[in-house]
Design an enzyme around this catalytic site. Structure first.
Site, PDB file in Angstrom:
ATOM      1  CG  HIS A 149      -2.011  -0.862   0.932  1.00 13.51           C
ATOM      2  ND1 HIS A 149      -3.075  -0.627   1.665  1.00 13.51           N
ATOM      3  CD2 HIS A 149      -2.418  -2.021   0.354  1.00 13.51           C
ATOM      4  CE1 HIS A 149      -4.211  -1.594   1.327  1.00 13.51           C
ATOM      5  NE2 HIS A 149      -3.712  -2.359   0.470  1.00 13.51           N
ATOM      6  CE1 TYR A 171      -6.244   4.579  10.481  1.00 16.30           C
ATOM      7  CE2 TYR A 171      -5.663   4.391   8.038  1.00 16.30           C
ATOM      8  CZ  TYR A 171      -5.802   3.897   9.561  1.00 16.30           C
ATOM      9  OH  TYR A 171      -4.676   2.962   9.581  1.00 16.30           O
ATOM     10  N   PRO A 191      -5.548   0.664  17.956  1.00 20.39           N
ATOM     11  CG  PRO A 191      -7.049  -0.524  17.248  1.00 20.39           C
ATOM     12  CD  PRO A 191      -6.548   0.007  18.353  1.00 20.39           C
ATOM     13  CE  LYS A 251       3.861   3.720  13.912  1.00 29.71           C
ATOM     14  NZ  LYS A 251       3.512   3.185  12.549  1.00 29.71           N
ATOM     15  CE1 TYR A 274      -1.547   4.145   9.294  1.00 27.96           C
ATOM     16  CE2 TYR A 274      -0.306   2.983   7.349  1.00 27.96           C
ATOM     17  CZ  TYR A 274      -1.316   3.280   8.217  1.00 27.96           C
ATOM     18  OH  TYR A 274      -2.511   2.224   8.071  1.00 27.96           O
TER      19      TYR A 274
END
Length: 394
Positions: A75, A204, A296, A300, A388
């Site tokens: 991704h 998100y 979550p 991580k 990220y």
């Protein structure tokens, strides 16, 4: 009665414990691994699915025959959707790295196969795990095997990779151990469904109705979540109600529609952050969820466990090969630097993207301002992309 004299006793056969065992084996250091779960239970427990670039490189450099490149999916970004407006993050463009969608249970399958190939002992489904003499140079671990035999392991070091409910953390004395804890005022309602992906990357989404995460699992099974109250009852939510709620949280002027299908699993996940310091005492060292847990939102948890191992493995190797006790003495200090960075990022993502039912109007507007300061800034977008995809490994 099985008795072992080994270099390192590893309590916990999840990805952290098995990765550590593999790295030690490559260096010629022996270990015995135990876990209170069965092999099949670990292999079929659906958990985190995003691997940082450094975690993928760790699997590759260790020579693990992982399917991450054949069955996982790279991704190159995420979408953050605010009240129906999408903001795309291109990770390679921002920081030159990507992440991989590859479920944690599949990583376990790869690592368990690598462990089995070495022929070194791994005991699943043990009970009554105990450990002692961790302040000495000959700590021990005992348990009862699946077949009912007493298992005794004597080692130079013990590593607790036994999760947040395991016995290892409690072996650090109360007057030494510090526990930092934060509980969030919301939870996630999570589903697994049989459907194609709704989008090429994870979404998100923050809306007036609350947060939603449109995640993925495979080509035919998807993972999705929406923010809910911690006391939510799964039985109160029909499939139609779940799909309606998820869709309402991603609705926007672009007409985006979720791809739906039969829901095969439903669960409510409470949100907590916790850190134990120090992550070592005497001959005992903690790694992964036994030392820290994160919500979550920042993806991580598993990556932090691998990051712990990337510090602990070379320190153990130096201790055995070069009698370098200093390398081990600094483990907790080095590892917790990354742990707190990950805690901050996970907390920040959680607070920015969720609506807090107890927040006043000021805090609601402030959190939206924080989110805007990232979305509207090149530096802010690079910061999020760096966090990220993961910081450099120790």
């Amino acid at each position: 009665m099985p008795e072992f004299q080994t270099d390192v006793a590893i309590v916990g056969a999840g990805p952290a414990g098995l990765m550590l065992a593999h790295l030690l084996h490559i260096a010629g250091i022996d270990s015995v691994v135990i876990d209170n779960r069965s092999h099949d239970e670990i292999a079929h427990t659906h958990r985190a699915g995003i691997l940082e670039a450094g975690s993928v490189r760790m699997l590759e450099s260790a020579g693990i025959e992982s399917r991450v490149h054949t069955e996982g999916h790279r991704h190159d970004g995420i979408d953050i959707r605010v009240n129906g407006i999408s903001h795309s993050f291109d990770f390679p463009e921002l920081v030159g790295d990507s992440v991989w969608l590859y479920p944690q249970n599949e990583i376990f399958v790869d690592l368990a196969a690598a462990r089995a190939h070495t022929g070194r002992p791994t005991f699943y489904s043990v009970t009554d795990t105990r450990l002692g003499d961790v302040e000495s140079e000959r700590p021990w671990v005992s348990a009862t095997t699946e077949g009912g035999e007493d298992l005794q392991i004597s080692a130079r070091y013990v590593v607790g990779a036994d999760g947040s409910r395991g016995p290892c953390r409690s072996m650090i004395p109360d007057d030494t151990r510090q526990r930092f804890f934060h509980e969030y005022p919301f939870a996630w309602f999570g589903i697994l469904c049989e459907a194609p992906p709704s989008h090429e990357v994870l979404i998100y989404s923050r809306s007036e109705r609350g947060f939603a995460l449109i995640s993925q699992r495979s080509a035919n099974v998807q993972r999705m979540y929406f923010q809910t109250s911690p006391d939510t009852e799964v039985a109160d939510w029909s499939d139609d109600r779940i799909w309606s709620e998820l869709q309402s949280r991603v609705d926007g002027p672009d007409g985006f529609q979720l791809k739906t299908g039969p829901i095969i699993d439903k669960t409510v996940l409470p949100f907590r952050s916790a850190v134990t310091e120090p992550m070592q005492h005497g001959s005992l060292f903690l790694a992964g969820d036994s030392a820290h847990t994160v919500p979550p939102t920042g993806a991580k948890g598993l990556n932090l466990a691998f990051a712990d191992v990337s510090v602990l493995a070379p320190a153990l190797i130096a201790a055995f090969r070069d009698s370098d006790a200093e390398a081990l003495a600094g483990y907790s200090q080095i590892a917790t630097k990354r742990v707190w960075k990950a805690q901050n990022f996970s907390y920040q993502m959680t607070r920015m993207l969720h609506t807090d039912p107890g927040a006043d109007a000021f805090e609601t507007k402030r959190s939206l301002g924080e989110l805007g300061s990232i979305l509207d800034s090149d530096h802010g977008r690079r910061y999020l992309a760096e966090c990220y995809t993961g910081w450099p490994r120790g």
